[in-house]
Design a protein around this motif. Structure first.
Motif, PDB file in Angstrom:
ATOM      1  N   GLU A  45      60.353  80.879  97.789  1.00 42.54           N
ATOM      2  CA  GLU A  45      59.336  81.616  97.060  1.00 42.54           C
ATOM      3  C   GLU A  45      59.980  82.382  95.905  1.00 42.54           C
ATOM      4  O   GLU A  45      61.121  82.829  96.017  1.00 42.54           O
ATOM      5  CB  GLU A  45      58.641  82.626  97.975  1.00 42.54           C
ATOM      6  N   VAL A  46      59.278  82.527  94.800  1.00 35.67           N
ATOM      7  CA  VAL A  46      59.709  83.409  93.717  1.00 35.67           C
ATOM      8  C   VAL A  46      58.949  84.716  93.883  1.00 35.67           C
ATOM      9  O   VAL A  46      57.718  84.739  93.909  1.00 35.67           O
ATOM     10  CB  VAL A  46      59.434  82.781  92.335  1.00 35.67           C
ATOM     11  N   ARG A  47      59.697  85.811  94.020  1.00 32.48           N
ATOM     12  CA  ARG A  47      59.096  87.120  94.274  1.00 32.48           C
ATOM     13  C   ARG A  47      59.007  87.984  93.019  1.00 32.48           C
ATOM     14  O   ARG A  47      58.227  88.928  92.970  1.00 32.48           O
ATOM     15  CB  ARG A  47      59.927  87.864  95.326  1.00 32.48           C
ATOM     16  N   SER A  48      59.827  87.689  92.006  1.00 29.79           N
ATOM     17  CA  SER A  48      59.858  88.532  90.807  1.00 29.79           C
ATOM     18  C   SER A  48      60.241  87.684  89.610  1.00 29.79           C
ATOM     19  O   SER A  48      60.905  86.648  89.739  1.00 29.79           O
ATOM     20  CB  SER A  48      60.845  89.692  90.994  1.00 29.79           C
ATOM     21  N   VAL A  49      59.833  88.144  88.422  1.00 26.39           N
ATOM     22  CA  VAL A  49      60.127  87.420  87.187  1.00 26.39           C
ATOM     23  C   VAL A  49      60.229  88.419  86.046  1.00 26.39           C
ATOM     24  O   VAL A  49      59.549  89.450  86.041  1.00 26.39           O
ATOM     25  CB  VAL A  49      59.049  86.348  86.910  1.00 26.39           C
ATOM     26  N   ALA A  50      61.102  88.139  85.085  1.00 22.48           N
ATOM     27  CA  ALA A  50      61.256  88.967  83.885  1.00 22.48           C
ATOM     28  C   ALA A  50      61.721  88.061  82.748  1.00 22.48           C
ATOM     29  O   ALA A  50      62.501  87.129  82.962  1.00 22.48           O
ATOM     30  CB  ALA A  50      62.251  90.097  84.114  1.00 22.48           C
ATOM     31  N   VAL A  51      61.253  88.334  81.530  1.00 22.63           N
ATOM     32  CA  VAL A  51      61.568  87.494  80.379  1.00 22.63           C
ATOM     33  C   VAL A  51      62.277  88.341  79.333  1.00 22.63           C
ATOM     34  O   VAL A  51      61.790  89.408  78.944  1.00 22.63           O
ATOM     35  CB  VAL A  51      60.285  86.896  79.770  1.00 22.63           C
ATOM     36  N   ASP A  52      63.452  87.878  78.862  1.00 28.52           N
ATOM     37  CA  ASP A  52      64.171  88.635  77.836  1.00 28.52           C
ATOM     38  C   ASP A  52      63.806  88.129  76.441  1.00 28.52           C
ATOM     39  O   ASP A  52      63.018  87.187  76.277  1.00 28.52           O
ATOM     40  CB  ASP A  52      65.675  88.621  78.084  1.00 28.52           C
TER      41      ASP A  52
END
Length: 283
Positions: free
Chosen positions: A80-87
């Motif tokens: 599962e992917v629990r978190s995401v952030a884009v630079d």
């Protein structure tokens, strides 16, 4: 669980368009079911890249939506992917169960996954879920319950939790976290220090922190209402929705316009407050 995506898409729209709203009418809302995007209905985090594409932490992987087409990108371990952030360069950092890395377009324009797990020192190599990812000017931070990983200059170091890291956020150019035993902390010169003089933060389940006015921060607790943090002091912030906040659970808070603040709850919907704590809109 289908309500999760509805809320996140609405919250994302409010971040970018609430300044143009007024009290007459509501923004258009489109509801998407899991059958529409062919993935798990549970979405825990959503971010938007400079290209306009939405990136979502889905139980089946990284879910993307360009306004018309959905696509699922799985992690190598199918976690599962629990978190995401884009630079700003277009890297899409993701955190999953026992996995940490980023997606980036390859030569063909398709997203390719690059694991960062090899950079984690052996002592911190085994971990569970990555619940928060914060991109700062100098480093990228990943939070598990047991450790906070710092990615800097292609190296990863980590901070073990005294009692358990419960949240992590970035506000007014400072990184904040809460620990079960030490309360609200901020990172200063490579070490976590108390963010306020109040010992009461060890009893508060702080869920989010967002800029308020000037150097003052708005602090949202799980079930004890809102607070203001200024000059190392935490004081209660009375609002028109205190009855709802004290009888529900707060999941997130964010400043969405010059004088408007979004408060997301589990069962009472999304509240928009003005700078005096008055209710502006409710969804």
């Amino acid at each position: 669980m289908q309500k999760v995506l509805t809320f996140l898409l609405l919250f994302n729209c409010l971040y970018t368009s609430a300044g143009a709203q007024n009290t007459i009418g509501l923004p258009d809302i489109i509801n998407y079911k899991s059958l529409d995007f062919h993935a798990s209905a549970e979405i825990r985090c959503i971010r938007q890249g400079r290209n306009g594409i939405l990136y979502m932490a889905n139980n089946d992987g990284l879910l993307t939506f360009n306004g018309r087409y959905w696509k699922l990108h799985r992690l190598p371990n199918k976690a599962e992917v629990r978190s995401v952030a884009v630079d700003t360069t277009g890297k899409i950092y993701v955190g999953g169960h026992d996995e940490i890395g980023y997606f980036f377009p390859g030569a063909n324009g398709m997203l390719e996954y690059h694991s960062l797990k090899r950079l984690i020192p052996p002592a911190g190599h085994q971990f569970a879920d990555i619940w928060d990812i914060i991109i700062t000017p100098g480093a990228v931070y990943f939070r598990t319950i047991e450790s906070i990983f710092e990615l800097k200059d292609n190296k990863i170091t980590f901070f073990d939790a005294p009692g358990g890291w419960l949240m992590m956020t970035w506000a007014n150019n400072k990184l904040y976290t809460t620990d079960r035993t030490k309360g609200l902390l901020t990172l200063k010169n490579g070490a976590w220090e108390p963010a306020c003089n109040n010992t009461a933060t060890t009893h508060l389940r702080i869920r989010d922190i967002t800029p308020y006015q000037g150097d003052t921060l708005l602090v949202a607790s799980l079930s004890n209402g809102l607070f203001l943090l200024y000059n190392n002091t935490l004081v209660p912030y009375k609002t028109a929705i205190d009855p709802q906040l004290l009888n529900d659970r707060v999941n997130c808070a964010g400043k969405i316009a010059g004088n408007q603040y979004a408060i997301g709850t589990v069962g009472s919907g999304l509240f928009i407050l003005d700078g005096q704590g008055r209710l502006f809109q409710r969804f």
